[in-house]
Design an enzyme around this catalytic site. Structure first.
Site, short mmCIF file in Angstrom:
data_model
loop_
_atom_site.label_atom_id
_atom_site.label_comp_id
_atom_site.label_asym_id
_atom_site.label_seq_id
_atom_site.Cartn_x
_atom_site.Cartn_y
_atom_site.Cartn_z
N GLU A 169 0.85 -1.19 0.00
CA GLU A 169 0.00 0.00 0.00
C GLU A 169 0.88 1.24 0.00
O GLU A 169 2.00 1.24 0.50
CB GLU A 169 -0.94 0.02 1.22
CG GLU A 169 -2.08 -0.96 1.10
CD GLU A 169 -3.20 -0.72 2.12
OE1 GLU A 169 -3.21 0.32 2.82
OE2 GLU A 169 -4.06 -1.61 2.21
N HIS A 177 -5.53 0.43 -1.91
CA HIS A 177 -5.96 -0.89 -1.45
C HIS A 177 -5.72 -1.87 -2.59
O HIS A 177 -5.88 -1.49 -3.76
CB HIS A 177 -7.46 -0.90 -1.12
CG HIS A 177 -7.81 -0.48 0.27
ND1 HIS A 177 -9.07 -0.63 0.77
CD2 HIS A 177 -7.07 0.08 1.26
CE1 HIS A 177 -9.11 -0.16 2.02
NE2 HIS A 177 -7.90 0.28 2.34
N ASP A 200 -9.57 2.34 8.55
CA ASP A 200 -9.64 3.56 7.72
C ASP A 200 -10.64 4.54 8.33
O ASP A 200 -10.34 5.72 8.53
CB ASP A 200 -10.09 3.24 6.28
CG ASP A 200 -9.07 2.46 5.49
OD1 ASP A 200 -7.86 2.57 5.79
OD2 ASP A 200 -9.48 1.76 4.55
N HIS A 249 -4.74 6.75 0.12
CA HIS A 249 -3.92 5.53 0.18
C HIS A 249 -4.52 4.49 -0.77
O HIS A 249 -5.63 4.67 -1.27
CB HIS A 249 -3.80 5.00 1.62
CG HIS A 249 -5.04 4.38 2.19
ND1 HIS A 249 -6.07 5.14 2.69
CD2 HIS A 249 -5.40 3.10 2.33
CE1 HIS A 249 -7.02 4.33 3.14
NE2 HIS A 249 -6.65 3.09 2.92
#
Length: 158
Positions: free
Chosen positions: A38, A102, A113, A100
């Site tokens: 990630e 996934h 999150d 970010h």
């Protein structure tokens, strides 16, 4: 993958536009293979009434913690870029949120999150909802998160 640059809340009360550079950063960090970790960073841009222009997404630094299913942003590097942009723009380019990746085609926020977004939103000095973006392999998840928790999910507009 070609993500769309313009997004809106359901009633189009809030419009958001990602710059070409921001979309390029997202594309460069898609978790396309099983070995990819990630990635993430800050979203910097300007506010125009109820609308947002996302001008830059910071990229992972050497201090960030990157794993297959976890990204932990460390303050070093990201905050220096944000402060530099704020100063150079005389306060018009500011922190708007976080992004970010996934390792999913169509990403959805995890419980971690959600709790992190709520915590970060509550820390905002300007009390505006925090922009949260998850970059998947085929689509983006985009939400404006208020300090009270779940907010408005944005949808792409042509």
């Amino acid at each position: 993958m070609q993500f769309l640059g313009s997004w809106a809340t359901g009633g189009k009360g809030t419009l958001l536009h990602f710059s070409a550079g921001t979309l390029q950063t997202f594309n460069q960090h898609i978790q396309g293979t099983d070995a990819d970790c990630e990635a993430g960073g800050l979203l910097l841009g300007s506010v125009h009434g109820g609308h947002l222009l996302i001008e830059q997404a910071t990229v992972p630094t050497a201090w960030d913690k990157r794993f297959r299913y976890l990204f932990e942003r460390m303050p070093f590097g990201h905050e220096a870029i944000a402060l530099s942009r704020w100063t150079a723009s005389q306060g018009t380019v500011r922190y708007l949120g976080e992004w970010h990746t996934h390792p999913e085609d169509h990403p959805h926020p995890s419980g971690l999150d959600r709790s992190e977004w709520t915590r970060l939103s509550a820390q905002r000095r300007d009390k505006r909802p925090m922009l949260a973006v998850i970059v998947g392999r085929q689509s983006l998840y985009v939400e404006l998160v208020p300090s009270t928790g779940r907010g408005s999910v944005l949808i792409p507009v042509e």
